[in-house]
Design an enzyme around this catalytic site. Sequence first.
Site, PDB file in Angstrom:
ATOM      1  N   ASN A 162      54.691  47.046  29.737  1.00 42.88           N
ATOM      2  CA  ASN A 162      54.538  47.794  30.982  1.00 42.88           C
ATOM      3  C   ASN A 162      55.142  47.454  32.042  1.00 42.88           C
ATOM      4  OD1 ASN A 162      53.331  45.133  32.590  1.00 42.88           O
ATOM      5  ND2 ASN A 162      51.699  45.267  30.946  1.00 42.88           N
ATOM      6  N   LYS A 199      35.272  44.516  37.732  1.00 39.61           N
ATOM      7  CA  LYS A 199      36.065  43.524  37.064  1.00 39.61           C
ATOM      8  C   LYS A 199      35.726  42.001  37.382  1.00 39.61           C
ATOM      9  CE  LYS A 199      39.675  46.449  35.758  1.00 39.61           C
ATOM     10  NZ  LYS A 199      41.103  46.956  36.032  1.00 39.61           N
TER      11      LYS A 199
HETATM   12  O1  PMT Z   1      54.661  41.647  38.081  1.00 33.33           O
HETATM   13  P1  PMT Z   1      54.899  42.661  39.475  1.00 33.33           P
HETATM   14  O2  PMT Z   1      55.866  43.535  39.239  1.00 33.33           O
HETATM   15  O3  PMT Z   1      55.017  41.570  40.559  1.00 33.33           O
HETATM   16  O4  PMT Z   1      53.667  43.451  39.703  1.00 33.33           O
HETATM   17  C1  PMT Z   1      52.387  42.844  39.860  1.00 33.33           C
HETATM   18  C2  PMT Z   1      51.174  43.199  39.240  1.00 33.33           C
HETATM   19  C3  PMT Z   1      50.754  44.611  39.516  1.00 33.33           C
HETATM   20  C4  PMT Z   1      51.445  43.180  37.668  1.00 33.33           C
HETATM   21  C5  PMT Z   1      50.065  42.358  39.326  1.00 33.33           C
HETATM   22  O5  PMT Z   1      49.999  42.055  40.732  1.00 33.33           O
HETATM   23  C6  PMT Z   1      48.651  42.691  38.953  1.00 33.33           C
HETATM   24  O6  PMT Z   1      47.937  43.462  39.304  1.00 33.33           O
HETATM   25  N1  PMT Z   1      48.540  42.111  37.679  1.00 33.33           N
HETATM   26  C7  PMT Z   1      47.442  42.375  36.745  1.00 33.33           C
HETATM   27  C8  PMT Z   1      47.450  43.698  36.164  1.00 33.33           C
HETATM   28  C9  PMT Z   1      46.304  43.873  35.071  1.00 33.33           C
HETATM   29  O7  PMT Z   1      46.453  43.647  33.902  1.00 33.33           O
HETATM   30  O8  PMT Z   1      45.208  44.461  35.561  1.00 33.33           O
HETATM   31  P2  PMT Z   1      44.186  44.909  34.813  1.00 33.33           P
HETATM   32  O9  PMT Z   1      43.246  45.270  35.780  1.00 33.33           O
HETATM   33  O10 PMT Z   1      44.440  45.590  33.505  1.00 33.33           O
HETATM   34  O11 PMT Z   1      43.491  43.435  34.381  1.00 33.33           O
HETATM   35  C10 PMT Z   1      42.374  42.724  35.270  1.00 33.33           C
HETATM   36  C11 PMT Z   1      42.526  41.316  35.020  1.00 33.33           C
HETATM   37  O12 PMT Z   1      42.478  41.034  33.735  1.00 33.33           O
HETATM   38  C12 PMT Z   1      44.013  40.659  35.486  1.00 33.33           C
HETATM   39  O13 PMT Z   1      43.814  39.546  35.970  1.00 33.33           O
HETATM   40  C13 PMT Z   1      44.503  40.417  33.893  1.00 33.33           C
HETATM   41  O14 PMT Z   1      45.480  39.543  33.787  1.00 33.33           O
HETATM   42  C14 PMT Z   1      43.423  40.015  32.996  1.00 33.33           C
HETATM   43  N2  PMT Z   1      43.439  40.797  31.632  1.00 33.33           N
HETATM   44  C15 PMT Z   1      43.582  42.002  31.322  1.00 33.33           C
HETATM   45  C16 PMT Z   1      43.621  42.284  29.983  1.00 33.33           C
HETATM   46  C17 PMT Z   1      43.549  41.199  28.914  1.00 33.33           C
HETATM   47  N3  PMT Z   1      43.608  41.556  27.591  1.00 33.33           N
HETATM   48  N4  PMT Z   1      43.461  40.196  29.536  1.00 33.33           N
HETATM   49  C18 PMT Z   1      43.476  39.692  30.588  1.00 33.33           C
HETATM   50  O15 PMT Z   1      43.305  38.363  31.149  1.00 33.33           O
END
Ligand code: PMT
Length: 402
Positions: A203, A331
């Site tokens: 991503n 979440k």
């Molecule tokens: O890296 P940059 O370019 O600075 O951009 C920042 C960012 C947009 C990547 C960052 O700020 C951000 O939003 N990170 C989380 C991205 C994400 O995976 O979001 P999500 O909504 O899919 O996941 C929710 C949470 O669960 C997150 O804390 C993620 O780390 C966690 N997760 C998700 C999937 C997974 N399999 N395991 C996880 O731990």
Amino acid sequence: MRDKKILFGVCGSIAAFKAAGWVSSLAQEGAQVHVVMTAAATRFVTPLTFSALSGNPAHSELFAAGMEHIALSAAADAVLIAPATAQTIARLAHGLADDLLAASVLACAAPVLICPAMNCRMLAHPATQRNLAVLREYGCRIVEPDSGRLACGEEGTGRLAEWDTVREALLGLLAKQDMAGERVLITAGPTQEPLDPARFLSNRSSGKMGYALARTARRRGAEVTLISGPVALAPPPDMNVIPVRTALEMAEAVSRHATAASIVVKAAAVADFRAAAFSAQKIKKTAADLLLALAANPDILAALGSKRRSGQLLIGFAAESSSHEAEGRRKLLAKNADLIVVNDILGSSTGFEADTNQVTLITRNSSETLELLSKEETADRIWDKALCLLQDRAAVGAENRA
Ligand code: PMT
């Protein structure tokens, strides 16, 4: 750095030319830089260079203009001496005041950062090592010199440290140390899920947000472990950086380090799926469409939330393109986190890759949308919120015990 008054001491070393670039960087970041040069330093770079770069007169004469050393040191928020020669280090360790720089440091109550640069044997000499130890005892912070090829042509330790390391140390001196004692675990960047030897699923995460969290926590005194997916950023200095590639590797590294952490922040954009089967050979192009079977990756944050140790603060991010608040709150509860930082991934100045971000901080009983800020400023605001949550928790604990 904005509006911080930095007394910048430059000594007589060939590395003085690097100090010119550092003064320029500080001035561009909004710091008010006042350069004090030793007599030897003026043989390498002219005071005019430093005056032009800092926008303030560069000083070198102790007896030139009244009580210059007192005025300069009284105003300083921090003193940075780079390059610091064996001679000046000895002067400072012995409390001498026979030039403007030494007199200014002696008269200064602000924190002092010393960046030695010299020949490797001069540095290793017991006299220099003892002088450095004395300065540490006086509360000065020493940025260790690097190893490599020295100006004299020899190989060894004595090269002036890199600006990135020195800048972080300086910001640390200027920052309140309100995270001292915290052990922080941060994940950053994307994961890459290989499909075959040539291709992977990933991503747009650049790692900037997670790295900003790591740097700011370190500056505020926390001990930091940073687990990073593949990014193009330099590892931040003075912390444990663990590179990983896939979600499974990240999950394994997190489970090894999470127990010791008082605060865990999952800023990484973890791929939700990986190839169900890795193809050892490059998948051939055919005329037909290709259907890929994907397997779900473990949810690292949810796993942490389900078995975290008591007292640990758990912070997740949510990358959203719609229903930000509702998705963030969903979440928060689903993953049993204390705080979810929601960012919009459709904006050009927020979310992925941007240097700025605009986030909403969602807790069990609050929601606060911050203004558009740099990712470092955003990170500092997230830490402020995290410390408030820890304080609230401590207050509730004290009340329950009473
Ligand atoms: O890296 P940059 O370019 O600075 O951009 C920042 C960012 C947009 C990547 C960052 O700020 C951000 O939003 N990170 C989380 C991205 C994400 O995976 O979001 P999500 O909504 O899919 O996941 C929710 C949470 O669960 C997150 O804390 C993620 O780390 C966690 N997760 C998700 C999937 C997974 N399999 N395991 C996880 O731990």
